[in-house]
Write a protein that holds these residues in place. Structure first.
Motif, PDB file in Angstrom:
ATOM      1  N   GLN A  35       0.853  -1.288  -0.182  1.00 17.83           N
ATOM      2  CA  GLN A  35       0.055  -0.152   0.048  1.00 17.83           C
ATOM      3  C   GLN A  35       0.872   1.416   0.078  1.00 17.83           C
ATOM      4  OE1 GLN A  35      -0.912  -2.657   2.182  1.00 17.83           O
ATOM      5  NE2 GLN A  35      -2.235  -2.913   0.296  1.00 17.83           N
ATOM      6  N   GLY A  36       2.062   1.083  -0.134  1.00 13.31           N
ATOM      7  CA  GLY A  36       3.073   2.294   0.032  1.00 13.31           C
ATOM      8  C   GLY A  36       3.230   2.772   1.187  1.00 13.31           C
ATOM      9  N   ASN A  51      -1.870  -0.845  -9.224  1.00 11.61           N
ATOM     10  CA  ASN A  51      -2.175  -0.365  -7.939  1.00 11.61           C
ATOM     11  C   ASN A  51      -1.017  -0.269  -7.250  1.00 11.61           C
ATOM     12  OD1 ASN A  51      -4.937  -0.073  -8.217  1.00 11.61           O
ATOM     13  ND2 ASN A  51      -5.509  -1.942  -7.590  1.00 11.61           N
ATOM     14  N   ASN A  86       0.628   3.026  -5.598  1.00 14.06           N
ATOM     15  CA  ASN A  86       0.627   3.062  -4.354  1.00 14.06           C
ATOM     16  C   ASN A  86       2.348   3.459  -3.888  1.00 14.06           C
ATOM     17  OD1 ASN A  86      -1.771   2.376  -3.705  1.00 14.06           O
ATOM     18  ND2 ASN A  86      -1.319   0.313  -3.327  1.00 14.06           N
TER      19      ASN A  86
END
Length: 209
Positions: free
Chosen positions: A9-10, A141, A145
């Motif tokens: 999700q970073g 994604n 992220n």
């Protein structure tokens, strides 16, 4: 040298990964890098280019004109390289472009490439992950992220992961490879190298033997 470990999700996980200075902190050797990249590209060449010489062209071997008195050069048969449709002089022949490099040279080249990426802040370490199914959207994604969308991304996995590999296969600017297969060309060709935590251990074992 320490870098923060991120999740997919970073977000920071609160852990730090140690980058071995003997691999990621050396003074890069440009000439060795050149040799390793040259060898990699040479190994990709098929070497199957082939043109027909005079003796291989289909055509009559009849002499076109008499030896003397024609007012021009002595003319041979219709397969002459001087005529349209004739053979080719010194054309390409099938050959093997591969050449040998010493193991120490290749190891130094990989270290140099990784050191360059560290200097450019081009290495991101993420915790080990997998995808439940092969979906390109999941890989996109991930790049979003990590704030690296639109860049050439090399994702280095500790071992083969079919779902992750298939998720990136349709993306022109993304490539997935195992840590054991990492090479200088792939590292230098990428804008960002994303490494899983366990990949660092594999690279340490390979490059510090």
């Amino acid at each position: 040298m320490e870098v923060n470990v991120l999740n997919i999700q970073g977000q920071e996980t609160g852990r730090k990964a140690v980058l071995n200075d003997a691999i990621y902190g050396i003074e890069p050797n440009d000439h060795v890098l050149y040799l390793d990249v040259k060898q990699y590209l040479a190994n990709q060449r098929q070497g199957t280019a082939k043109s027909k010489e005079r003796s291989e062209v289909s055509g009559s071997t009849r002499k076109l004109g008499r030896q003397k008195g024609g007012g021009g050069a002595r003319r041979g048969d219709i397969n002459s390289p001087l005529l349209v449709g004739g053979g080719r002089v010194f054309g390409p022949k099938p050959r093997d472009y591969r050449f040998k490099l010493n193991l120490k040279t290749k190891v130094l080249a990989r270290k140099s490439a990784l050191s360059y990426k560290v200097q450019e802040n081009g290495i991101i370490v993420v915790e080990d992950f997998t995808f439940d199914a092969p979906k390109t959207k999941d890989f996109l994604n991930l790049t979003k992220n990590l704030k690296i969308e639109g860049k050439k991304v090399l994702l280095v996995l500790p071992e083969e992961n079919k779902n992750v590999y298939l998720s990136a296969r349709n993306l022109k600017k993304a490539e997935v490879m195992g840590a054991a297969s990492i090479n200088a060309y792939k590292v230098m060709n990428a804008d960002v190298v994303v490494m899983c935590e366990k990949s660092l251990q594999t690279i340490d074992e390979i490059l510090t033997k």
